[in-house]
Design a protein around this motif. Structure first.
Motif: not given
Length: 442
Positions: A302-307, A289-294, A314-315, A284-287
């Protein structure tokens, strides 16, 4: 200049992100592009009902070009991502690959069926992750009834045609076996040559219980109810082999099954491991709680997101999923997509972003016509009213009013006319009849 937002994957999370961004972005603020090989988003909770003839296949999908009016749609796949250079390689369905430059990337590629190296599964089984698979399952079931009705009652091939095996006892597996059993029972009225006892429906589950999303008491009720309706449920049992449709189970059972449906787990798309995005241990792409990729250390890119299913988000709710991450289901994907659009718009404007904190609404499942189950906390509803809750919830949850009207209209029609039993298996080889009689040079 307008920022370029690239959404990789047009399923739940991708569609809802683009849909919400169209409402939030100012004119000229950003250009949103979705890359997906298919022109529609499939509403996956409807797939068991599509397979059972309760919903027309086209009603269970949403055409993106009809409802995303300011989003650019590219029919193809993203086959490589270099976030360091802010470029993605797009391989269109027709044409040569090319590089696409972006300012923000949204990785919502969803998931695919996760299988194990069991002999025969790759050659004989079919998944239930796409609308095409659901249609194929429906046509195969009805087609097998048609073929079996013409065979002698004691024919081994007849028994094989009338035996269905579903592997996996999660929500998808239970809904699939229940809907198919319900559909087959209704088909018997049209096939007097076939008796109820000749039809065999088997569910194989490696764990000691089904449906981990509901309480054990509710799960036990589902087992008893489906057993009474003619489903054989094998718990603590694994599929050992399915070569040529000859089923071998770990409990020693051996039988033949023409229709084998695999619902035992999902996984992210493997190509993500070849990108420079941070990937977790299960692909999985590491995300965040703000849905940014980390990064693995929690540093945001910066500029990378996932959902959605492809993300390791993290839940942080009061009832976190296994491992502390959001489980891959529709509730999370839809809500994350909506929040993701808000966070991207806020980020573009230099505003603060919000964390995804999921409030569980409960779990609801359809178990065939007039039978369902609903669980919210310790409260459980079973039977007819749970089935109504299932249809009401998902009928309203499918995106766009145009789709809602079509779905509810079909359900009302089926109430008066019953489910359609027309089998169009031939559509899978549409040129067969033309090729058979086409004139050729001598």
């Amino acid at each position: 200049m307008a920022k370029k937002i690239l959404i990789v994957g047009g399923g739940y999370a991708g569609f809802y992100t683009a849909w919400k961004l169209e409402k939030l972005l100012y004119p000229g603020e950003a250009q949103v592009t979705i890359v997906d090989p298919l022109p529609y988003m499939a509403y996956l909770p409807f797939l068991p009902e599509v397979a059972a003839g309760s919903i027309e296949p086209r009603h269970a999908v949403v055409a993106r070009r009809r409802h995303l009016k300011r989003t650019q749609n590219i029919a193809g796949k993203v086959t490589a991502i270099s976030h360091e250079n802010r470029t993605a390689t797009v391989t269109p369905n027709t044409g040569e690959p090319y590089d696409f430059e972006y300012d923000h990337i949204v990785v919502t590629t969803g998931s695919v069926s996760r299988t194990f190296p069991i002999p025969g599964v790759a050659d004989q089984a079919i998944g239930l992750k796409t609308i095409e698979e659901a249609v194929a399952v429906r046509d195969r079931l009805v087609g097998n009834f048609e073929r079996a009705a013409s065979l002698p009652a004691d024919s081994p091939e007849r028994a094989r045609l009338l035996t269905v095996t579903v592997v996996g006892g999660g929500f998808a597996g239970i809904e699939t076996i229940s809907e198919l059993r319900s559909y087959a029972t209704s088909l018997l009225r049209r096939y007097p040559e076939i008796s109820f006892d000749e039809t065999r429906f088997r569910l194989v589950e490696a764990m000691g219980r089904i449906m981990p999303e509901v309480s054990e008491r509710t799960a036990d009720w589902v087992v008893r109810d489906q057993t009474r309706r003619g489903v054989d449920i094998h718990l603590d049992t694994q599929l050992s082999s399915a070569i040529d449709g000859k089923i071998e189970l770990s409990n020693g059972d051996k039988y033949e099954s023409d229709l084998i449906v695999w619902t035992a787990g999902v996984m992210p798309r493997p190509f993500l491991r070849e990108t420079d995005l941070p990937i977790g241990p299960r692909g999985h792409v590491i995300g965040s709680p703000t849905l940014r990729i980390t990064t693995e250390d929690g540093e945001p890119l910066a500029g990378a997101w996932t959902a959605g299913d492809t993300s390791q988000t993290p839940d942080i709710s009061s009832t976190p999923g296994p491992g502390g991450f959001c489980v891959p289901n529709a509730q999370h994907a839809v809500r994350q997509g909506r929040l993701l659009a808000k966070n991207i718009a806020a980020d573009l404007r230099g505003e603060g972003v919000r964390e995804y904190n999921h409030k569980n609404l409960g779990a609801v499942a359809g178990l065939g016509v007039n039978v369902g189950v609903f669980q919210s906390g310790k409260f459980a509803l079973k039977g007819y009213f749970a089935w109504l809750a299932h249809r009401f919830y998902h009928g309203l949850a499918v995106p766009t009013w145009e789709r809602k009207w079509r779905v509810f209209g079909a359900w009302v029609g089926h109430f008066f006319l019953s489910r359609d039993i027309v089998n169009i298996e031939a559509v899978q080889e549409p040129r067969a009849i033309f090729k058979e009689f086409a004139s050729r040079p001598k």
